[in-house]
Design an enzyme around this catalytic site. Structure first.
Site: not given
Length: 932
Positions: A49, A478
């Site tokens: 990510c 994330h």
């Protein structure tokens, strides 16, 4: 050329992929097709990510995008390049070129960066290291791009990078001047991403100020006092200015990295004038002025603190409050003196059990000392004038406790009045002193804040272009990005495959930190010139024009990928057409049971047999709804016996129709209660409460009387049914919009399903069957949300479903976490299964929709529970490894398509049974209201 042809062939073979890898299991085409020229997302292929966040931020810079798409290396350079590093950098650049071309011209909703990432991953040892070294990854990415462009630049010397477009776009220089052990030094350095510490600072300007000035600088140094200090000044700022916020630090005691969650604010526009070498003399003057103001501020704050924390010992209070207490004490003595005979003297000592107002003579002296801080001769004289009197009035301990302590045992009314007058004046003056101090502190703070608001220092503005955000802890988390879209004049959130419109308020909430585990780790600012160019290009150019300007091999690559997409779509449609769509069990089964109860033979058996011969699932929704309320319809027909006998079947149908309509209309107008929802009783109540068209309501009611299951009476019911059917045949397409009619019945069917799922979920929750309850509540929430979009009375209370969905999630998370930390293999596997099959899919559904603060808090609680296990000494290495595999899925809400299994289908209840269940469940939950 040959190199380009080889690359195209490699790309062609590389880009062929299985459809399931791109689409997951989601069959909706809107989820994998691009909408117009909306920016595309990027697939997360496992802890990648961060790559999506960085690349999306860079791609949205027109200058950088043009550099990548226009990249080419002379054939002579390709043939003479022998180093492995050079070949790798060229290959990476070519893969990035293909990726950018797809991001520009693909019809897919998101692209796959696997090929470029595979090359970049080779620079690191393991997948675990990739998560921790995101900053190093970003540096590596920019280094490779710089080296790749250097090969394409005809520089006079190999070390000269002044013509390198990457250096020109992203790199600047700063000058460091300092003193060390009496020796001055000066050096110029190049920077790309400028690192800034976060700890101890409130905003970006404070971070920069702390980074630019270290220690004390002295122009004229005494040989006896040598100080260390240095200053940094930017001598050249790049068009794209990137700040790297150091939010990770290594905890020496724990032996592991930790994330810094403190709040750090940053502006949409920052003026860099105050950090430029060209403004050094002016800034030094202002820094000295700020230093002087801060010293003065500290003195004033210390004075104010004496007023606010007056006294000695652990118990302190504001001085005006203490004086108020003394005043109240004196007032009681004044009252006693006034009530005593004239000339009498009132005891001033407190009773044996009465607390002293002033604990010691030192505190009484502190009153005068605090009063003297005004610094005026007037107040000093006043304090001196009454000092002895105030001290003489100091209450002493009781004679029994201190028999040898001299003190006035009594005081006259005149003396009490004098003391009270002095205390009141002192209290007013002290309060005024405090207000003056606060005003002075506010003025100094404002002067410090506005020190650099000089128009001369607002000539070099930089606009915020992108914010890269990290959510989680140091070991796992994330990443996503907020990027300002110049053509759309709005912020967009790039979260892997998802690209959504956002706002400055959402960006602040996710990026500033301090509230949750999310905060910015990288800020990308662009100069005013770059910002204007981006805005002008966005207004004048379209994506199609950029695609047309691409080299032929890149245009061909895009065309091939779009052709493959259409092929995949055709294959998928063929597969879907071959699948048997499962339908809910027909109510024909319920009809069979009910009709068999009426006995064999006769009309009941005849119509039951007719129902048996129908295809399963062939019954329409209006017919299903008519069957549900057939007992109510039969009662309406029974009430028309007189009209039927007197005036015939037409009159009986007319009377039954109007009587039933009136009954349902009044029922729809009743005020709902927490235990009663009339919509569950009849489809027409739902229609009337939601203002359905009159034609839809009338046809639905007529269809009830035309239901062939109305066999309670041999003659009257069958006759009315036949007349009603004949009237239905007379209704043409101009009278009722059948598509609209169908949609209304579909909505009611979904409403009943939501109600059943909600009730089932609540019943299971009360029985502590949280896993089963969660599935029903999640599906109830999703379906109910679709209903409520059409109106507040279309569905049930969404907050009620959300509340118990949240409770189920928290309960299940506790269960899963307890099983996981037990260390027993079977229990660990069970905990992981709960997490993977229920908790994570449900969390992703919640976060990817409009999330409430309560849900957001619950998600943070669950994530923090799992993050707290990182680095625990009592957890073995294998369990820590498994935890490391779980956390990215728990923290990353868009890396993959999450599918939550639909709960078992529940056989529909009759309206009366459903209403009874509804009432029982609502009564068992205090304060629960399902009806909006």
């Amino acid at each position: 050329d040959r190199a380009q042809e080889a690359r195209c062939a490699e790309n062609k073979s590389r880009s062929k992929r299985k459809r399931c890898e791109v689409w997951g299991e989601d069959p909706k085409q809107d989820d994998w097709r691009r909408a117009g020229d909306w920016p595309v997302g990027m697939r997360n292929i496992g802890n990648t990510c961060w790559f999506s966040a960085v690349i999306q931020s860079l791609f949205q810079l027109p200058q950088f995008r043009r550099l990548v798409l226009g990249y080419s290396v002379p054939q002579s350079v390709l043939e003479t390049c022998r180093s492995r590093t050079g070949k790798r950098n060229i290959a990476f650049m070519q893969e990035l070129q293909c990726l950018f071309a797809l991001m520009l011209g693909t019809r897919r909703k998101f692209v796959d960066p696997s090929a470029a990432l595979e090359l970049l991953r080779d620079a690191f040892k393991s997948a675990e290291e990739q998560q921790q070294d995101v900053s190093e990854f970003t540096h590596k990415l920019l280094d490779w791009l710089e080296d790749a462009f250097q090969l394409a630049v005809n520089a006079s010397t190999p070390g000269d990078k002044s013509e390198n477009p990457m250096v020109q776009l992203f790199y600047g220089t700063f000058l460091t001047e300092g003193v060390h052990e009496g020796n001055t030094f000066s050096k110029i350095e190049t920077f790309g991403q400028y690192p800034l510490q976060v700890n101890g600072y409130r905003n970006l300007d404070e971070c920069l100020e702390g980074a630019m000035v270290e220690g004390e600088m002295e122009e004229e140094m005494d040989a006896q006092s040598v100080q260390y200090g240095q200053e940094r000044w930017f001598t050249k700022l790049p068009p794209v200015l990137t700040f790297e916020l150091s939010r990770f630090e290594f905890n020496q005691s724990l032996g592991q990295p930790e994330k810094i969650h403190t709040r750090l604010e940053f502006p949409r526009t920052i003026y860099m004038d105050r950090y430029l070498y060209s403004n050094k003399e002016l800034i030094r003057v202002k820094r000295e002025e700020i230093k002087r103001l801060k010293e003065k501020l500290m003195v004033l704050q210390q004075k104010l603190e004496k007023y606010l924390r007056y006294g000695s010992g652990p118990v302190r209070c504001p001085l005006p409050d203490m004086l108020q207490g003394v005043l109240e004490f004196v007032a009681t003595k004044a009252t006693a003196a006034a009530s005593a005979p004239r000339g009498a003297r009132t005891p001033v000592l407190p009773a044996q059990d009465e607390p002293h107002l002033l604990d010691s003579p030192s505190q009484q002296h502190s009153v005068l000392e605090a009063k003297s801080t005004r610094g005026t001769e007037d107040s000093l004289a006043s304090s001196s004038q009454h000092g002895q009197l105030s001290a003489s009035l100091q209450p002493s301990d009781a004679p029994a406790q201190m028999p040898g302590c001299p003190a006035p045992p009594v005081v006259s009314e005149e003396e009490v009045d004098l003391v009270r007058t002095c205390l009141q004046r002192w209290r007013s003056e002290i309060q005024q002193d405090m207000e003056d101090l606060k005003a002075s502190i506010a003025r100094i703070n404002l002067s410090i804040e506005q020190m650099y608001c000089d128009p001369l220092l607002q000539q070099v503005p930089y606009r915020l272009h992108a914010v890269l955000v990290h959510e989680g802890q140091a070991n796992a988390g994330h990443y996503w990005a907020y990027v300002y879209d110049q053509p759309r004049k709005s912020w967009l959130k790039y979260n892997d495959i998802s690209v959504t419109e956002s706002s400055w308020e959402e960006l602040q909430r996710d990026s500033f930190g301090g509230l949750r585990n999310a905060s910015a780790y990288c800020l990308m600012y662009i100069s005013e010139k770059v910002s204007h160019l981006a805005a002008e290009e966005g207004a004048e150019s379209e994506a199609e024009e950029e695609v047309e300007a691409l080299p032929p091999e890149l245009k061909h690559y895009i065309e091939e990928d779009n052709w493959r997409l259409e092929q995949e779509a055709e294959e998928w449609e063929e597969e879907q057409s071959c699948k048997m769509v499962p339908m809910e069990p027909s109510l024909t089964l319920q009809l069979r049971e009910l009709s068999s109860e009426s006995g064999p033979g006769g009309s009941a058996a005849h119509f039951a047999h007719a129902a048996d011969t129908e295809e399963p699932g062939a019954r329409s929704l209006p017919a299903e709804h008519a069957l549900m309320v057939k007992e109510q319809t039969a009662q309406a027909i029974a009430n028309t016996a007189d009209a039927y006998t007197r005036s015939g079947v037409e009159a009986a149908l007319c009377e039954a129709f109007h009587e039933e309509y009136s009954r349902l209309y009044l029922l729809a107008k009743e005020a709902p209660t927490p235990q009663h929802d009339a919509r569950l009783q009849h489809v027409l109540v739902y229609f009337l409460q939601n203002d359905a068209p009159k034609q839809v309501v009338e046809r639905t009611l007529l269809e009830q009387f035309a239901d062939k299951n109305l066999s309670y009476d041999e003659s009257r019911s069958i006759s009315i049914m036949k007349v009603a059917r004949a009237k239905l045949q007379e209704i043409g397409p101009d009278d009722v919009d059948m598509e609209e009619y169908r949609r209304w019945h579909e909505d009611y069917s979904l409403f009943r399903k939501v109600s059943v799922y909600l009730l089932t979920g609540l019943e299971l929750y009360q029985n502590e069957k949280y896993q089963e309850a969660l599935s029903y509540l999640v599906y109830a929430y999703q379906s109910n949300g679709a209903l409520l979009l059409q109106g507040p009375r279309r569905g049930v209370s969404q907050p009620l479903i959300a509340l118990f969905r949240r409770k189920c999630l928290l309960k299940l998370n506790e269960v899963a976490a307890s099983l996981f930390v037990s260390g027993e293999e079977a229990r660990v596997a069970e905990g992981v299964s709960i997490l993977n099959e229920l908790i994570i899919p449900c969390m992703h559904l919640i976060i990817n929709n409009d999330i409430s603060k309560d849900d957001l808090d619950a998600v943070e609680v669950m994530r923090n529970r799992w993050c707290s296990y990182l680095g625990r000494e009592d957890m073995d290495a294998a369990l820590q490894l498994k935890l490391g595999e779980l956390l990215p899925r728990l923290l990353d809400c868009s890396a993959e398509v999450m599918v939550l299994k639909e709960p078992p289908t529940i056989r529909p209840n009759s309206p009366y049974d459903l209403c009874s269940r509804f009432a029982a469940v609502m009564e068992s939950i205090p304060g629960a209201v399902a009806v909006t």
